[in-house]
Design an enzyme around this catalytic site. Structure first.
Site, mmCIF file in Angstrom:
data_model
loop_
_atom_site.group_PDB
_atom_site.id
_atom_site.type_symbol
_atom_site.label_atom_id
_atom_site.label_comp_id
_atom_site.label_asym_id
_atom_site.label_seq_id
_atom_site.Cartn_x
_atom_site.Cartn_y
_atom_site.Cartn_z
ATOM 1 C CG MET A 30 38.830 83.005 54.660
ATOM 2 S SD MET A 30 37.236 82.485 53.982
ATOM 3 C CE MET A 30 37.733 81.841 52.407
ATOM 4 N N GLY A 31 43.007 81.066 56.323
ATOM 5 C CA GLY A 31 43.865 79.933 56.647
ATOM 6 C C GLY A 31 44.329 79.173 55.415
ATOM 7 C CG HIS A 37 47.823 83.582 52.924
ATOM 8 N ND1 HIS A 37 47.658 82.344 52.362
ATOM 9 C CD2 HIS A 37 46.612 84.191 52.883
ATOM 10 C CE1 HIS A 37 46.393 82.197 52.001
ATOM 11 N NE2 HIS A 37 45.737 83.301 52.293
ATOM 12 N N GLY A 147 45.870 91.054 49.370
ATOM 13 C CA GLY A 147 46.559 90.738 48.130
ATOM 14 C C GLY A 147 45.813 91.219 46.901
#
Length: 280
Positions: A30-31, A37, A147
């Site tokens: 989701m940025g 990430h 993750g």
């Protein structure tokens, strides 16, 4: 590295790669990307010829009182991090590209989604399963990377792929933490300096639970000790602390087999999650 915003562009690029016999790794996000990430991208880079990252704040997984409007966004930062990780393609669609005005098809699940985060976020996992299913159909990756910090989500995605016979390997990657132990999260940016210090109670409590579980196999005793530890922090408010089976997400009485000690805790107004695996 290319940044595209349409389904058509992604499909054309992936088809071209697959014509060349190249494998595709995929990291859905989701940025507001961070080192957690990047660890997923690094794993994807290592295991595939090409890497696709999606950056999409999915409105379907946010409840009406949740932080959709204020969720942090920074595409320039995200693109720089992706490029440094060797990503080949970023898919950054608008909501209108992902969901038609009359959209009415959903992917839902029972059992795994009803406890933990599902108790207080009842629509969340329907939104997650639906958007991930769509992204898998668009990107058609060989491997997808998630993750362990979102331990329930990882279990849900693995079960969805198994139940729906998707030809994708789901790869779970370890939690990435700050130097002081706090699990990296895009929502950490919401914390004031005082709250940031208070948030360390999560990782300290996870470590306590893991240590206790080495000798204490009564799940309720371990969970109660973890709750008492969290309650020593005045800024912390418990959403849940539970011991569950790592695959089924069902509550356990004994810490036998692979289990997960999982928690969601409010630090001020910010809801943070953390977990650890037992007998992994």
């Amino acid at each position: 590295m290319k940044i595209v915003g349409t389904v058509k562009e992604v499909r054309e690029q992936v088809k071209e790669w697959k014509k060349q016999g190249l494998s595709v790794g995929f990291v859905p996000t989701m940025g507001y990307l961070h080192e957690g990430h990047k660890s997923l991208m690094d794993a994807a880079r290592k295991g595939n010829d090409k890497v696709v990252v999606s950056i999409f704040v999915n409105p379907m997984q946010f409840g009406p009182t949740e932080d959709l409007a204020t969720y942090p966004r920074d595409l320039d930062h995200d693109a720089a991090l992706c490029e440094s990780a060797g990503v080949d393609l970023i898919f950054h669609p608008e909501a209108e590209e992902m969901y038609e005005k009359d959209f009415c098809s959903f992917v839902d699940m029972t059992g795994l989604t009803e406890g933990l985060c599902g108790k207080t976020r009842p629509i969340h996992f329907r939104g997650v399963c639906t958007v991930v299913n769509k992204l898998f159909n668009i990107v058609t990756p060989d491997h997808a990377y998630f993750g362990q910090k979102d331990g329930q989500q990882l279990a849900v995605i693995k079960r969805m792929v198994r139940d729906l016979n998707m030809d994708i390997e789901i790869v779970g990657c370890p939690i990435v933490r700050e130097e002081d132990g706090l699990a990296k999260s895009s929502r950490n940016t919401y914390l004031s300096s005082e709250e940031r210090k208070a948030a360390l109670i999560l990782s300290k409590t996870v470590a306590l639970g893991k240590e206790l579980a080495k000798t204490e196999k009564d799940a309720n005793k371990v969970v109660e000790a973890m709750k008492k530890n969290i309650e020593t922090e005045p800024l912390a408010k418990i959403d849940y602390v539970e011991a569950v089976d790592a695959l089924s997400m069902a509550p356990v009485e004994k810490l036998e087999g692979t289990c997960m000690l999982a928690m969601a805790v409010y630090i001020g107004k910010t809801r943070l999650i953390d977990n650890t695996l037992i007998n992994e």
